[in-house]
Design a protein around this motif. Structure first.
Motif, short mmCIF file in Angstrom:
data_model
loop_
_atom_site.label_atom_id
_atom_site.label_comp_id
_atom_site.label_asym_id
_atom_site.label_seq_id
_atom_site.Cartn_x
_atom_site.Cartn_y
_atom_site.Cartn_z
N GLU A 249 9.34 4.04 -27.42
CA GLU A 249 9.69 5.29 -28.10
C GLU A 249 11.03 5.87 -27.64
O GLU A 249 11.39 6.98 -28.05
N LEU A 250 11.78 5.14 -26.85
CA LEU A 250 13.09 5.61 -26.41
C LEU A 250 13.99 5.94 -27.59
O LEU A 250 14.78 6.89 -27.53
N HIS A 251 13.88 5.19 -28.66
CA HIS A 251 14.73 5.42 -29.83
C HIS A 251 14.55 6.83 -30.39
O HIS A 251 15.45 7.38 -31.02
N LEU A 252 13.40 7.46 -30.15
CA LEU A 252 13.15 8.82 -30.64
C LEU A 252 14.02 9.85 -29.91
O LEU A 252 14.21 10.96 -30.41
N LEU A 253 14.55 9.47 -28.75
CA LEU A 253 15.36 10.38 -27.95
C LEU A 253 16.86 10.22 -28.19
O LEU A 253 17.65 11.04 -27.76
N ARG A 254 17.23 9.15 -28.89
CA ARG A 254 18.66 8.88 -29.12
C ARG A 254 19.31 10.06 -29.85
O ARG A 254 18.81 10.54 -30.85
N GLY A 255 20.40 10.54 -29.28
CA GLY A 255 21.16 11.63 -29.89
C GLY A 255 20.57 13.01 -29.68
O GLY A 255 21.12 14.00 -30.16
N LYS A 256 19.47 13.11 -28.96
CA LYS A 256 18.81 14.40 -28.73
C LYS A 256 19.15 14.93 -27.34
O LYS A 256 19.38 14.16 -26.41
N MET B 127 30.14 16.11 -33.47
CA MET B 127 28.84 16.12 -32.82
C MET B 127 29.03 15.93 -31.32
O MET B 127 29.74 15.05 -30.88
N SER B 128 28.37 16.76 -30.52
CA SER B 128 28.53 16.67 -29.07
C SER B 128 27.59 15.62 -28.49
O SER B 128 26.61 15.22 -29.10
N GLU B 129 27.93 15.20 -27.30
CA GLU B 129 27.12 14.21 -26.59
C GLU B 129 25.80 14.84 -26.14
O GLU B 129 25.77 15.99 -25.72
N PRO B 130 24.70 14.10 -26.23
CA PRO B 130 23.42 14.65 -25.79
C PRO B 130 23.47 15.07 -24.32
O PRO B 130 24.15 14.43 -23.51
N ALA B 131 22.76 16.13 -23.99
CA ALA B 131 22.79 16.68 -22.63
C ALA B 131 21.37 16.99 -22.16
O ALA B 131 20.43 17.02 -22.95
N ARG B 132 21.27 17.25 -20.88
CA ARG B 132 20.00 17.69 -20.32
C ARG B 132 20.00 19.21 -20.27
O ARG B 132 20.98 19.84 -19.89
N ILE B 133 18.88 19.78 -20.62
CA ILE B 133 18.70 21.23 -20.64
C ILE B 133 17.60 21.56 -19.64
O ILE B 133 16.60 20.84 -19.55
N GLN B 134 17.78 22.66 -18.91
CA GLN B 134 16.70 23.10 -18.03
C GLN B 134 15.74 23.94 -18.85
O GLN B 134 16.10 24.97 -19.40
N ARG B 135 14.53 23.46 -18.94
CA ARG B 135 13.49 24.17 -19.69
C ARG B 135 13.11 25.44 -18.94
O ARG B 135 12.90 25.41 -17.73
N ARG B 136 13.02 26.52 -19.67
CA ARG B 136 12.64 27.81 -19.08
C ARG B 136 11.29 28.24 -19.62
O ARG B 136 10.93 27.92 -20.74
N ARG B 137 10.59 28.99 -18.82
CA ARG B 137 9.31 29.54 -19.27
C ARG B 137 9.38 31.06 -19.29
O ARG B 137 8.38 31.73 -19.10
#
Length: 127
Positions: free
Chosen positions: A87-94, A1-11
């Protein structure tokens, strides 16, 4: 499993949010109430960095020792510090998606989503 990353949202047409990703841009419940426009107006030398730093401080300090409000209203939306923390826990691993541009390789990420990634995936403190 890879480390969570930031993605640039596109429209753009055809762009899809990857699986295991959560949108955290301004209209979301995890949005940053501190704007680039306000940082520029306040003549801050690095507005993106200032907005991310203010967001980090807001979550860590809240109203305990600064000028921060517990909640901020953006249009009809209310951003609540207590709710974000609860609600931070909802973001863990995402992976987290925001519209901020991604940093150049080797450069720091001055986006509130990077702050959320760090806080949500921090090791649990020993009891």
């Amino acid at each position: 499993m890879s480390e969570p990353a930031r993605i640039q949202r596109r429209r753009t047409k055809g762009w899809r949010l990857p699986e295991n990703a959560v949108i955290v841009s301004r209209p979301s419940r995890f949005g940053n109430p501190f704007t680039i426009a306000d940082a520029i107006e306040a003549e801050m030398s690095h507005p993106h960095r200032a907005c991310a730093a203010n967001y980090r401080d807001w979550l860590r300090v809240g109203t305990d020792g600064g000028w921060y409000e517990e909640t901020y209203r953006i249009g009809r939306q209310v951003l609540d510090r207590r709710r974000v923390l609860a609600e931070l826990h909802l973001l863990r691993g995402k992976d987290l998606a925001c519209t901020c541009p991604l940093p150049e390789p080797g450069q720091p990420d001055h986006c509130h989503a990077a702050v959320l990634l760090e806080l949500a995936n921090a090791p649990a403190e020993a009891a």
